[in-house]
Design a protein around this motif. Structure first.
Motif, short mmCIF file in Angstrom:
data_model
loop_
_atom_site.label_atom_id
_atom_site.label_comp_id
_atom_site.label_asym_id
_atom_site.label_seq_id
_atom_site.Cartn_x
_atom_site.Cartn_y
_atom_site.Cartn_z
N VAL A 17 0.84 -1.20 0.00
CA VAL A 17 0.00 0.00 0.00
C VAL A 17 0.87 1.25 0.00
O VAL A 17 1.80 1.38 0.81
CB VAL A 17 -0.94 0.00 1.23
N LYS A 18 0.55 2.16 -0.90
CA LYS A 18 1.27 3.44 -0.93
C LYS A 18 0.88 4.26 0.30
O LYS A 18 -0.29 4.27 0.69
CB LYS A 18 0.90 4.24 -2.18
N HIS A 20 -0.48 7.02 2.61
CA HIS A 20 -1.53 8.02 2.43
C HIS A 20 -1.93 8.52 3.81
O HIS A 20 -2.02 7.74 4.75
CB HIS A 20 -2.73 7.41 1.70
N SER A 21 -2.20 9.79 3.92
CA SER A 21 -2.51 10.39 5.22
C SER A 21 -3.79 9.84 5.84
O SER A 21 -3.99 9.95 7.05
CB SER A 21 -2.61 11.91 5.10
N ASN A 22 -4.67 9.24 5.04
CA ASN A 22 -5.93 8.72 5.57
C ASN A 22 -5.93 7.21 5.77
O ASN A 22 -6.98 6.62 5.96
CB ASN A 22 -7.08 9.11 4.65
N LYS A 25 -0.88 3.10 8.97
CA LYS A 25 0.32 2.49 8.41
C LYS A 25 0.75 1.25 9.19
O LYS A 25 0.68 1.20 10.41
CB LYS A 25 1.46 3.50 8.40
N GLN A 67 -12.55 12.02 3.17
CA GLN A 67 -11.28 11.47 3.63
C GLN A 67 -11.25 9.95 3.47
O GLN A 67 -10.23 9.39 3.04
CB GLN A 67 -11.05 11.84 5.10
N ALA A 70 -10.85 9.14 -0.20
CA ALA A 70 -9.48 9.42 -0.64
C ALA A 70 -8.53 8.30 -0.22
O ALA A 70 -7.66 7.88 -1.01
CB ALA A 70 -8.99 10.76 -0.08
N GLY A 71 -8.69 7.80 0.99
CA GLY A 71 -7.87 6.69 1.45
C GLY A 71 -8.13 5.43 0.64
O GLY A 71 -7.20 4.73 0.22
N ARG A 73 -9.36 5.25 -2.40
CA ARG A 73 -8.91 5.46 -3.78
C ARG A 73 -7.42 5.20 -3.92
O ARG A 73 -6.96 4.71 -4.94
CB ARG A 73 -9.26 6.89 -4.20
N SER A 74 -6.67 5.45 -2.88
CA SER A 74 -5.22 5.24 -2.95
C SER A 74 -4.84 3.75 -2.96
O SER A 74 -3.73 3.40 -3.31
CB SER A 74 -4.50 5.95 -1.80
N LEU A 75 -5.79 2.90 -2.55
CA LEU A 75 -5.51 1.47 -2.55
C LEU A 75 -5.53 0.96 -3.97
O LEU A 75 -4.99 0.01 -4.36
CB LEU A 75 -6.54 0.71 -1.70
#
Length: 75
Positions: A17-18, A20-22, A25, A67, A70-71, A73-75
């Motif tokens: 996983v890249k 991302h602030s939302n 980690k 938020q 957005a989290g 979508r980054s997946l």
């Protein structure tokens, strides 16, 4: 043995996983003879359900939804 393969796959996904602030980690893994512990970032504002319930109106909830999307979508 199936549980170990599932855990290995889960850890591989967390590592892929890249940042991302939302997204919470993954920080590492520890184990002993009986348990495996995944070390993740602390979510000090509580869980999503409690956060949404504490908000007053729809406009505040829309921000949480943005938020979350957005989290995801980054997946």
């Amino acid at each position: 043995a199936g549980g170990e393969a599932t855990l290995t796959a889960e850890i591989a996904m967390l590592l892929a996983v890249k940042p991302h602030s939302n997204l919470i980690k993954y920080r590492g893994r520890e184990s002993n003879d009986d348990f495996v512990f995944l070390v993740i970032e602390l979510a000090d504002r509580g869980n999503l359900e409690a956060c949404v319930k504490s908000l007053g109106g729809w406009s505040e909830r829309k921000d949480i939804c943005r938020q979350l999307c957005a989290g995801l979508r980054s997946l």
